[in-house]
Design a protein around this motif. Structure first.
Motif, mmCIF file in Angstrom:
data_model
loop_
_atom_site.group_PDB
_atom_site.id
_atom_site.type_symbol
_atom_site.label_atom_id
_atom_site.label_comp_id
_atom_site.label_asym_id
_atom_site.label_seq_id
_atom_site.Cartn_x
_atom_site.Cartn_y
_atom_site.Cartn_z
ATOM 1 N N PHE A 62 0.851 -1.191 0.000
ATOM 2 C CA PHE A 62 0.000 0.000 0.000
ATOM 3 C C PHE A 62 0.882 1.233 0.000
ATOM 4 O O PHE A 62 2.060 1.167 0.348
ATOM 5 C CB PHE A 62 -0.970 0.004 1.183
ATOM 6 C CG PHE A 62 -0.309 0.028 2.532
ATOM 7 C CD1 PHE A 62 -0.110 1.231 3.214
ATOM 8 C CD2 PHE A 62 0.122 -1.144 3.140
ATOM 9 C CE1 PHE A 62 0.496 1.261 4.446
ATOM 10 C CE2 PHE A 62 0.738 -1.120 4.386
ATOM 11 C CZ PHE A 62 0.928 0.080 5.042
ATOM 12 N N ASP A 63 0.307 2.357 -0.417
ATOM 13 C CA ASP A 63 1.066 3.591 -0.588
ATOM 14 C C ASP A 63 0.721 4.573 0.529
ATOM 15 O O ASP A 63 0.320 4.154 1.623
ATOM 16 C CB ASP A 63 0.770 4.183 -1.978
ATOM 17 C CG ASP A 63 1.937 4.970 -2.554
ATOM 18 O OD1 ASP A 63 2.332 5.969 -1.923
ATOM 19 O OD2 ASP A 63 2.443 4.594 -3.629
ATOM 20 N N VAL A 64 0.831 5.866 0.248
ATOM 21 C CA VAL A 64 0.706 6.886 1.300
ATOM 22 C C VAL A 64 -0.748 7.173 1.665
ATOM 23 O O VAL A 64 -1.666 6.952 0.876
ATOM 24 C CB VAL A 64 1.388 8.201 0.869
ATOM 25 C CG1 VAL A 64 2.868 7.988 0.672
ATOM 26 C CG2 VAL A 64 0.750 8.763 -0.402
ATOM 27 N N LEU A 65 -0.928 7.674 2.870
ATOM 28 C CA LEU A 65 -2.223 8.182 3.319
ATOM 29 C C LEU A 65 -2.672 9.297 2.383
ATOM 30 O O LEU A 65 -1.923 10.229 2.112
ATOM 31 C CB LEU A 65 -2.081 8.729 4.739
ATOM 32 C CG LEU A 65 -3.328 9.354 5.363
ATOM 33 C CD1 LEU A 65 -4.273 8.268 5.866
ATOM 34 C CD2 LEU A 65 -2.930 10.264 6.529
ATOM 35 N N ASN A 66 -3.889 9.203 1.852
ATOM 36 C CA ASN A 66 -4.405 10.247 0.963
ATOM 37 C C ASN A 66 -5.902 10.050 0.784
ATOM 38 O O ASN A 66 -6.327 9.031 0.240
ATOM 39 C CB ASN A 66 -3.705 10.205 -0.409
ATOM 40 C CG ASN A 66 -3.832 11.511 -1.167
ATOM 41 O OD1 ASN A 66 -3.558 12.569 -0.604
ATOM 42 N ND2 ASN A 66 -4.235 11.457 -2.420
ATOM 43 N N GLY A 67 -6.668 11.015 1.237
ATOM 44 C CA GLY A 67 -8.119 10.915 1.109
ATOM 45 C C GLY A 67 -8.811 11.266 2.413
ATOM 46 O O GLY A 67 -8.661 10.563 3.419
ATOM 47 N N ILE A 68 -9.556 12.389 2.402
ATOM 48 C CA ILE A 68 -10.298 12.857 3.580
ATOM 49 C C ILE A 68 -11.722 13.163 3.146
ATOM 50 O O ILE A 68 -11.938 13.870 2.154
ATOM 51 C CB ILE A 68 -9.680 14.139 4.171
ATOM 52 C CG1 ILE A 68 -8.168 14.001 4.336
ATOM 53 C CG2 ILE A 68 -10.342 14.494 5.503
ATOM 54 C CD1 ILE A 68 -7.464 15.335 4.580
#
Length: 334
Positions: A282-288
């Motif tokens: 999995f990649d970076v935290l992204n999405g709010i």
């Protein structure tokens, strides 16, 4: 002196030489040199007093400005950690670039990567894709927001974006924008906010996509680079911060009035949980995403198998790391 000393106190007083007068007392109590100085410079005394008052006022002004500057740099009162309230399935093949709440327990999501970019509507609880629009293979999907029942999406490395009908993704129109690149989008219901991967927060007119204002986002006087996906929550712009070499897993809470980061949200526990569960790809935290009616906050990341509903809790213990070190990487150039 102790008894037996050789000297004794003389108790006899010498007779006065002349009769002292009041004039003599005044004259002898003030040295002639000071009298002479006052007589010669008496007309300059008001000027000296005025100059002293001006200097005092100037110093007071500097002190006041300095205090205000210190106060403005001390606006960050509290940082936050998170509690996971719910976990939901999320498409592990979705390279999430934009996320927002769509009502009725659904999310709108923009995904990236060439040949794989899309706009989709997703059921939160099951992770099922309810509607899907595949983008042309030449576009890399980025930030997404909802304004007046229309979805606005930007694309990476091109100053091109698209507007979709929220109910029918096949009906869309193309626009150009004035940002240096297209990364994140959000709205307060009146204007759009955008990022281009730098430290700039753009204020945009949604009717013509013209930039109305640009702000440099700062934390304690330092620029915050790599601003990515955005969400507007309770009069603040929340922004993911991208770092490729090491994940920041931080969300900046930005005041849209002055571009100052008021607080940070630390989400490092989510990555630790995925790794502990044996997840590695999995990649970076992204999405709010924010459900305004129920005040629910959802977060996910690129290629993350989970969507999280979270609550914030103030950091109670002193951090043993510097926020600047863990949340503010140097600007990354693609």
């Amino acid at each position: 002196m102790a008894s037996g000393g050789k000297r004794r106190k003389n108790t006899q007083q010498a007779p006065p030489k002349h009769k002292s007068t009041l004039k003599d007392s005044i004259t002898t109590s003030t040295p002639p040199s000071i009298h002479t100085f006052i007589k010669k410079h008496i007309f300059f005394i008001p000027l000296i007093i005025m100059m002293l008052l001006i200097v005092a006022f100037f110093l007071l002004s500097i002190s006041s400005n300095t205090f205000r500057a210190i106060e403005s740099h001390s606006t960050i009162k509290q940082n936050y950690v998170i509690e996971v309230v719910n976990e939901f399935p999320h498409d592990p093949g979705a390279f999430t670039q934009g996320l927002l709440y769509g009502g009725n327990d659904t999310l709108y999501e923009s995904t990236g990567l060439y040949h794989q970019s899309s706009v989709r509507r997703v059921d939160i609880r099951s992770g099922e894709i309810l509607a899907f629009h595949k983008m042309d293979s030449t576009y890399f999907g980025e930030g997404l927001t909802l304004f007046n029942d229309r979805l606005y999406q930007v694309t990476w490395l091109k100053k091109i974006g698209f507007i979709y009908d929220r109910n029918d993704f096949s009906k869309f129109q193309r626009f150009t924008h004035q940002m240096e690149d297209g990364w994140g989008l959000a709205t307060d219901g009146k204007f759009l906010f955008g990022t281009d991967g730098s430290s700039t927060l753009y204020h945009i007119d949604p009717l013509n996509m013209k930039v109305l204002q640009k702000q440099v986002v700062t934390y304690n006087g330092h620029e915050v680079h790599n601003l990515n996906e955005l969400e507007y929550i309770n009069d603040e712009v929340w922004a993911n911060v991208l770092q490729v070499s090491y994940p920041t897993d931080c969300i900046a809470r930005i005041s849209p009035k002055d571009g100052v980061v008021r607080e940070w949200i630390l989400l490092h526990s989510l990555r630790k949980g995925l790794l502990a569960a044996g997840r590695n790809n999995f990649d970076v935290l992204n999405g709010i995403a924010w459900d305004r009616e129920k005040n629910r906050i959802f977060v996910t990341g690129k290629l993350w198998p989970k969507l999280y509903e979270i609550k914030l809790h103030p950091v109670r213990k002193q951090l043993h790391v510097n926020i600047k070190d863990i949340c503010m990487p140097g600007r990354f150039q693609f």
